[in-house]
Motif scaffolding. Structure first.
Motif, PDB file in Angstrom:
ATOM      1  N   GLY A 157       0.441  13.717  -1.374  1.00  0.00           N
ATOM      2  CA  GLY A 157      -0.491  12.834  -1.016  1.00  0.00           C
ATOM      3  C   GLY A 157      -2.151  12.638  -0.463  1.00  0.00           C
ATOM      4  O   GLY A 157      -2.672  12.034  -0.195  1.00  0.00           O
ATOM      5  N   GLU A 158      -2.191  13.484  -0.233  1.00  0.00           N
ATOM      6  CA  GLU A 158      -3.312  13.750   0.738  1.00  0.00           C
ATOM      7  C   GLU A 158      -5.261  13.663   0.140  1.00  0.00           C
ATOM      8  O   GLU A 158      -5.545  13.384   0.959  1.00  0.00           O
ATOM      9  CB  GLU A 158      -4.032  14.731   0.974  1.00  0.00           C
ATOM     10  N   GLY A 159      -5.079  13.915  -0.877  1.00  0.00           N
ATOM     11  CA  GLY A 159      -6.071  13.207  -1.835  1.00  0.00           C
ATOM     12  C   GLY A 159      -6.446  11.970  -2.715  1.00  0.00           C
ATOM     13  O   GLY A 159      -6.812  11.707  -3.697  1.00  0.00           O
ATOM     14  N   VAL A 160      -4.745  11.052  -2.361  1.00  0.00           N
ATOM     15  CA  VAL A 160      -5.338   9.975  -3.330  1.00  0.00           C
ATOM     16  C   VAL A 160      -5.459   8.432  -2.625  1.00  0.00           C
ATOM     17  O   VAL A 160      -5.263   9.028  -1.142  1.00  0.00           O
ATOM     18  CB  VAL A 160      -3.339  10.103  -3.097  1.00  0.00           C
ATOM     19  N   PRO A 185       0.804  -1.215  -0.330  1.00  0.00           N
ATOM     20  CA  PRO A 185       0.203  -0.326  -0.056  1.00  0.00           C
ATOM     21  C   PRO A 185       0.788   1.264  -0.027  1.00  0.00           C
ATOM     22  O   PRO A 185       1.789   1.152   0.228  1.00  0.00           O
ATOM     23  CB  PRO A 185      -0.688   0.112   1.044  1.00  0.00           C
ATOM     24  N   LEU A 186       0.461   2.567  -0.429  1.00  0.00           N
ATOM     25  CA  LEU A 186       1.129   3.927  -0.577  1.00  0.00           C
ATOM     26  C   LEU A 186       0.877   4.459   1.204  1.00  0.00           C
ATOM     27  O   LEU A 186       0.227   3.782   2.033  1.00  0.00           O
ATOM     28  CB  LEU A 186       0.111   4.355  -1.368  1.00  0.00           C
ATOM     29  N   PRO A 187       2.162   4.017   1.603  1.00  0.00           N
ATOM     30  CA  PRO A 187       2.560   4.920   2.800  1.00  0.00           C
ATOM     31  C   PRO A 187       2.209   5.686   3.110  1.00  0.00           C
ATOM     32  O   PRO A 187       1.711   6.986   2.677  1.00  0.00           O
ATOM     33  CB  PRO A 187       4.140   5.086   2.391  1.00  0.00           C
ATOM     34  N   GLU A 188       1.866   6.275   4.133  1.00  0.00           N
ATOM     35  CA  GLU A 188       0.867   7.740   4.477  1.00  0.00           C
ATOM     36  C   GLU A 188       1.218   8.490   4.398  1.00  0.00           C
ATOM     37  O   GLU A 188       1.705   9.634   4.000  1.00  0.00           O
ATOM     38  CB  GLU A 188       0.296   6.891   5.593  1.00  0.00           C
ATOM     39  N   SER A 189       2.974   8.665   4.852  1.00  0.00           N
ATOM     40  CA  SER A 189       3.861  10.010   4.248  1.00  0.00           C
ATOM     41  C   SER A 189       5.451   9.595   4.431  1.00  0.00           C
ATOM     42  O   SER A 189       5.327   8.222   3.703  1.00  0.00           O
ATOM     43  CB  SER A 189       4.063  10.287   6.390  1.00  0.00           C
ATOM     44  N   GLY A 190       6.256   9.673   3.855  1.00  0.00           N
ATOM     45  CA  GLY A 190       7.913   9.906   3.064  1.00  0.00           C
ATOM     46  C   GLY A 190       7.514   9.339   1.569  1.00  0.00           C
ATOM     47  O   GLY A 190       8.345   8.786   1.467  1.00  0.00           O
TER      48      GLY A 190
END
Length: 767
Positions: A453-456, A432-437
């Motif tokens: 990444g906030e709207g992804v 999964p796409l990491p929440e940060s970094g």
């Protein structure tokens, strides 16, 4: 009729460089280094340059045409109009409806009007600007639905004498009106006009010959079909027109139609000089056909257990100004309109229309691509209404060996769709796409740093495609091969001559593999393709491995029969291996070299089993030779606020019958998938009132290496008993299933219905 696949004996197995191996392509190194000679690289001393004047209007009457100012320009050798054509001013693929040069009317932007030959290409282009043409504009027909509603042109333009419809094909099964369903879903879909976007623009060199004929060196997909169209225009017998294949910079269907072949030949015969023609990128967009844009209406009914009950389908394909391959595209779309799923009741109709939009014809997938996007979208919509997994819903309705297609044709070879879906579902998903970094490249928008990444949102989607292989509907599809076995420099050598076209797919490599396997020799020479041998058919419909491969295999078998007779054995009692003649126990009978005091040469035609024309009322009939199935899963990230998309990974399972060359095969699956990705998210020719708005690679976008994600591929081998080596054509099916899989994943991430491809940012943001 071709016989079912025989036992592999006495053919060699595991021959180095033979069938099943992946030898290096003989043209690979030159292409990578930029040393390969393409058609556009051709040069001859004393040659002049040809150019074509094209209409700037989609529909207009030619009031007057004055070539005098162009003729007076220094360096101009000739200016030709329709009056200068010695034979018939007409050509076309299935329907001869397209003028070589327009006479009274132009029907699309880019239609050829006049030709120029000059000493320098810039002089030729300047001469085009000096030709004075007065047009009287007409109201264009640009709406394919209007053409269907007004087929005879009684309420608007009538583009051809026989009206505005190229072909309408119904397919009827059961009774859709009497069928009852627990769930009914209706939706309309659209597919935009995609371009083949081959990297090598059209080009040709025509050389007048001493016998009054002409030698043509061309980049094409079907040498003999070109020949059969060129001869009546030049008013020459076919044996005075000799075509030789030059290096092809990609094709994908866009080179099936005539481009500059006839124009260059006309200029060469008129001037008595070699004439070279080469399109720039803008002219290439006008000079070849495109994928048919489609508008489709679907209604499906299903019971509460997830079984399809009925389907109602209307498909309208815009063929543009001339027929090209539209009749066959309509047949494919109609016969495959509901995909590889079982329906007890169907009411399907597919229309191919004329319009004043750019002509459309063959492109990879050929009618099945458009239908696939619609029927796979419908499978997702019905599954959602049933609250059922989209994979499970597909499994419950999947065809298998013994199932009937919509046309009533029984699938008589393996079709393991349910197993393919299971294998696809079992493939591991990317992390999964990491929440940060995040790295910028990991996100939609890439290194543009448009999002943090906030709207992804991540989505997963599935797609299934079924495509007919080889030509269909009663066409006597064949290919010809000449194979010669002779002693050269102390060793046996095979020479193979066909008119099969290498467009980059690896046919030249494969034909050598077949000869090595069948004749047991290491040295194999593949002669250039030309019209000095019988037709090799078109490099389209995923047919060359099947057809020209089958022809070479059959010719090699005939050579082996002669060799066997020379050593007093039956052909099925010997094996040719390593330059030796062996019995079936592996004992050496003789040196092959010693049996070749007289070279052995055999010519054979290979025909696939016969097919039938679809019934014009019911659509029933065994219209297809072979069918290929591919399934895709797409994982995408979507920025739902900005409308940006990143395809994270694509996964595919495809049954290819038998792997002949794994490396080339994987390349075909990757390449077909990339074109499907392009159609899903970026590729579309923008046409407004018949005018092309983006005829360049600046504005017509195609996927690059940065857009193509990692791929996982699983290749299955369930041999087709009717095909050479049990192979199954593999180049087109991935183009079908990748598009709806990506669209489904975008729907999953965004929650949008998305009934049109390519998906645009505004489709996701609602702006």
């Amino acid at each position: 009729m071709s016989s079912p696949l025989r036992s592999p004996s006495p053919v060699n197995q595991n021959v180095p460089g033979g069938v099943g191996d992946s030898p290096l392509r003989p043209d690979g190194r030159q292409k990578v280094r930029g040393e390969f000679a393409y058609s556009s690289d051709l040069w001859m001393d004393g040659m002049v340059w040809g150019a074509t004047l094209r209409s700037p209007h989609p529909y207009a009457t030619i009031v007057s045409l004055d070539i005098g100012p162009a003729l007076r320009l220094d360096g101009v050798r000739a200016v030709l109009t329709a009056d200068d054509i010695p034979g018939d001013n007409i050509h076309g693929l299935d329907t001869h409806d397209q003028p070589v040069l327009a006479v009274d009317v132009v029907r699309y932007q880019g239609e050829p009007v006049a030709l120029v030959a000059a000493d320098h290409p810039e002089t030729a282009r300047r001469a085009l600007e000096l030709i004075e043409v007065e047009y009287e504009l007409r109201e264009p027909l640009t709406d394919s639905f209007q053409a269907v509603a007004d087929p005879d042109g009684t309420k608007g333009p009538k583009l051809h004498e026989h009206g505005n419809i190229v072909r309408s094909q119904p397919v009827l099964v059961g009774d859709t009106e009497a069928a009852t369903a627990d769930v009914v879903v209706s939706e309309s879909f659209e597919v935009g006009m995609q371009d083949q976007a081959f990297l090598g623009p059209e080009s040709a060199l025509a050389v007048p010959a001493e016998d009054g004929g002409v030698d043509l060196y061309v980049s094409t997909q079907w040498l003999h079909w070109d020949l059969w169209q060129i001869a009546p225009v030049l008013d020459l017998p076919e044996d005075k027109i000799r075509l030789t294949l030059s290096g092809v910079g990609g094709a994908f269907g866009g080179r099936e139609d005539i481009s500059c072949q006839i124009h260059s030949a006309l200029l060469a015969l008129h001037t008595g000089k070699p004439v070279k023609m080469m399109y720039n990128r803008e002219e290439s967009f006008y000079g070849h056909v495109h994928r048919h844009p489609a508008r489709m209406k679907y209604e499906y009914g299903a019971d509460r257990n997830g079984k399809l009950v009925y389907g109602k389908v209307e498909i309208v394909l815009d063929g543009g100004a001339y027929a090209s391959a539209t009749p066959n595209v309509v047949g494919n779309a109609a016969s495959l309109a509901v995909g590889p799923y079982e329906f007890p009741n169907l009411d399907i109709v597919a229309h191919g229309t004329y319009s004043n939009n750019p002509p459309c014809g063959a492109m990879r997938g050929f009618g099945a691509v458009q239908a696939c996007y619609a029927y796979e979208s419908m499978m997702d919509l019905v599954a959602a209404r049933l609250d059922m997994s989209p994979v499970e819903f597909r499994r419950r309705n999947a065809v298998s060996e013994g199932s009937q297609l919509a046309t009533g044709q029984v699938i008589d070879s393996p079709a393991p769709l349910a197993d393919m879906l299971r294998r696809l579902e079992d493939m591991p998903l990317p992390p999964p796409l990491p929440e940060s970094g995040h790295h910028g490249y990991d996100l939609p928008g890439g290194l543009g740093n448009t999002t943090k990444g906030e709207g992804v949102r991540r989505g997963i989607g599935y797609g299934v495609g079924i495509k007919n292989i080889c030509f269909s509907e009663g066409f006597d599809d064949y290919s010809t091969a000449r194979v010669r076995l002779e002693p050269v420099a102390g060793a046996p050598q095979a020479t193979v001559h066909t008119a099969g076209i290498e467009v980059g797919q690896g046919l030249v490599t494969l034909l050598a593999q077949i000869a090595r396997t069948e004749l047991g020799v290491e040295n194999v020479t593949i002669l250039p393709s030309d019209t000095q041998i019988g037709s090799g058919g078109s490099t389209s419909a995923s047919r060359q491995s099947y057809m020209t491969g089958g022809a070479v295999k059959t010719a090699c078998e005939a050579v082996r029969e002669v060799v066997a007779d020379r050593v007093g054995r039956a052909s099925d009692a010997i094996v040719l291996q390593g330059g030796k003649i062996l019995n079936l126990e592996g004992e050496v009978i003789a040196d092959l070299y010693d049996a070749l005091d007289d070279p052995v040469e055999e010519v054979r035609e290979y025909h696939h089993r016969p097919t039938q024309k679809m019934d014009p009322v019911t659509g029933q009939g065994d219209s297809h030779t072979q069918l290929g199935i591919c399934v895709h899963r797409a994982i995408v990230d979507v920025d739902v606020e900005l409308g940006l998309i990143k395809v994270v990974e694509l996964q595919a399972v495809q049954d290819v019958g038998t792997i002949l060359n794994r490396l080339s095969l994987e390349g075909q699956i990757h390449g077909g998938t990339a074109q499907g990705l392009g159609l899903a998210v970026m590729e579309e020719i923008q046409v407004n009132e018949g005018l092309v708005r983006n005829p360049s690679f600046t504005d017509y976008l195609i996927p690059t290496i940065a857009d193509m994600p990692p791929m996982r591929i699983e290749i299955l081998e369930h041999p087709d008993p009717y095909a050479p080596y049990g192979l199954r054509g593999a180049g087109e099916p991935p183009t079908l299933s990748s598009t709806p899989a990506i669209a489904a994943a975008i729907r999953d991430a965004s929650g949008k219905t998305l009934t049109r491809v390519p998906v645009r940012p505004e489709d996701l943001t609602g702006t």
